[in-house]
Motif scaffolding. Structure first.
Motif, PDB file in Angstrom:
ATOM      1  N   THR A  76      -4.526  -0.126   2.475  1.00  0.00           N
ATOM      2  CA  THR A  76      -3.849  -0.121   1.332  1.00  0.00           C
ATOM      3  C   THR A  76      -3.817  -1.259   0.469  1.00  0.00           C
ATOM      4  OG1 THR A  76      -2.282   0.879   2.873  1.00  0.00           O
ATOM      5  CG2 THR A  76      -1.429   0.167   0.605  1.00  0.00           C
ATOM      6  N   GLY A  79      -1.886  -1.938  -2.819  1.00  0.00           N
ATOM      7  CA  GLY A  79      -1.373  -0.422  -3.077  1.00  0.00           C
ATOM      8  C   GLY A  79      -2.260  -0.076  -4.550  1.00  0.00           C
ATOM      9  N   SER A  82      -4.140   3.255  -4.219  1.00  0.00           N
ATOM     10  CA  SER A  82      -2.808   4.372  -4.178  1.00  0.00           C
ATOM     11  C   SER A  82      -2.596   4.753  -5.411  1.00  0.00           C
ATOM     12  CB  SER A  82      -1.927   4.027  -3.218  1.00  0.00           C
ATOM     13  OG  SER A  82      -2.250   3.806  -1.816  1.00  0.00           O
ATOM     14  N   THR A  97      -0.890   6.135   3.222  1.00  0.00           N
ATOM     15  CA  THR A  97      -1.952   5.089   2.975  1.00  0.00           C
ATOM     16  C   THR A  97      -1.770   3.990   4.352  1.00  0.00           C
ATOM     17  OG1 THR A  97      -3.164   3.262   1.707  1.00  0.00           O
ATOM     18  CG2 THR A  97      -0.648   3.605   1.399  1.00  0.00           C
ATOM     19  N   ALA A 108       2.457  -4.397  -0.906  1.00  0.00           N
ATOM     20  CA  ALA A 108       2.161  -3.122  -1.315  1.00  0.00           C
ATOM     21  C   ALA A 108       3.445  -2.118  -1.626  1.00  0.00           C
ATOM     22  CB  ALA A 108       1.272  -2.349  -0.622  1.00  0.00           C
ATOM     23  N   ILE A 112       4.775  -0.682  -5.053  1.00  0.00           N
ATOM     24  CA  ILE A 112       5.188   0.891  -4.916  1.00  0.00           C
ATOM     25  C   ILE A 112       6.572   1.148  -5.644  1.00  0.00           C
ATOM     26  CG2 ILE A 112       5.626   2.866  -3.522  1.00  0.00           C
ATOM     27  CD1 ILE A 112       3.051   1.801  -1.851  1.00  0.00           C
ATOM     28  N   ILE A 123       3.466   4.188   3.033  1.00  0.00           N
ATOM     29  CA  ILE A 123       2.560   3.217   3.916  1.00  0.00           C
ATOM     30  C   ILE A 123       2.755   3.494   5.260  1.00  0.00           C
ATOM     31  CG2 ILE A 123       1.817   1.171   3.956  1.00  0.00           C
ATOM     32  CD1 ILE A 123       3.049   0.229   1.450  1.00  0.00           C
TER      33      ILE A 123
END
Ligand code: SAH
Ligand code: MG
Length: 228
Positions: A76, A79, A82, A97, A108, A112, A123
């Motif tokens: 990840t 992020g 993703s 991920t 991350a 997100i 995640i």
């Protein structure tokens, strides 16, 4: 040419293609704005690896082309890839991920939430090798971008988790040119390089699979089960 000196200016140190070509091809890709740009800047400032520009573009194309309902990503980091794939899918893909580094997971998770992808990206914290064994769902795209010395170990699990027409996209398969050329292999990287070669041979020689290795960025291998 294959004998090019990787330490000279002619070839770049972390790309497998020639500088001038890379520069030109990159120049064709419009720059991101907003959150992706912010994440790119963060990655440079904090030396966190993210996919190279042309690799990112390739992922966007693959997502647009195959319209995956589910994506599995190994690695990840912050992020970035993703979020990039989620945006490319217009949020029609659910992304899972995996990341083992606690700090990265935290970063991350913040990103997100900050950019509002909590319904689209999940995640899983832990080592890909362990986590992947416990996954039962099926995926349309599996993006391998972690544990470069373990792609050959991830492969059986990825094939188990891959939908009939799904594709595996593996990044960094040429590993700064070390995979194709013994002369470029740094001593400490020999195990990773050998295992990456094993991965490329496995996906290339298996008659049930079809693989194309693309010398883009740090090398990408796209694999799919033969459909015909
Ligand atoms: N896909 C990201 C970049 C990932 S960099 C992007 O393009 O935005 C690779 C990440 O994989 C690193 O954050 C590293 O901590 C993680 N990693 C490496 N080996 C791993 C493993 N065996 N299991 C889980 N994560 C791993
Ligand atoms: Mg990568």
């Amino acid at each position: 040419d294959a004998s090019c000196d990787w330490s000279s200016d002619v070839c770049s140190s972390d790309l497998v293609t020639f500088d001038y070509m890379e520069k030109y091809l990159r120049g064709l890709i419009p720059d991101h704005q907003g959150m992706l740009k912010e994440l790119e800047e963060y990655s440079i400032d904090n030396k966190v690896p993210i996919v190279q520009k042309e690799t990112g573009r390739f992922l966007e194309l693959m997502v647009d082309l195959t319209k995956p309902k589910r994506i599995l990503e190994l690695g990840t980091a912050i992020g970035y890839s993703s979020i990039l794939m989620s945006v490319a899918s217009k949020r029609n893909s659910k992304i899972t991920t995996i990341e083992r580094d606690k700090e990265m997971v935290e970063k991350a998770t913040v990103n997100i939430h900050k950019y509002g992808f909590e319904d689209d990206i999940e995640i899983l914290e832990g080592d890909c090798l362990e986590i992947i064994e416990s996954i039962e769902d099926k995926f349309d795209i599996i993006f391998m971008d972690a544990g470069k010395g373990h792609y050959n170990h991830f492969l059986p699990h990825c094939l188990r988790l891959l939908n009939k027409d799904g594709i595996i996209i593996a990044d960094n398969v040429l590993f700064r040119g070390m995979v194709p050329s013994d002369e470029l292999v740094k001593r400490r990287k020999i195990t990773i390089v050998k295992r990456m070669r094993t991965y490329l041979e496995l996906v290339s020689k298996d008659e049930e699979l079809i693989t194309s290795v693309i010398p883009m960025g740090d090398g990408i291998a796209v694999t799919k089960r033969r459909g015909i």
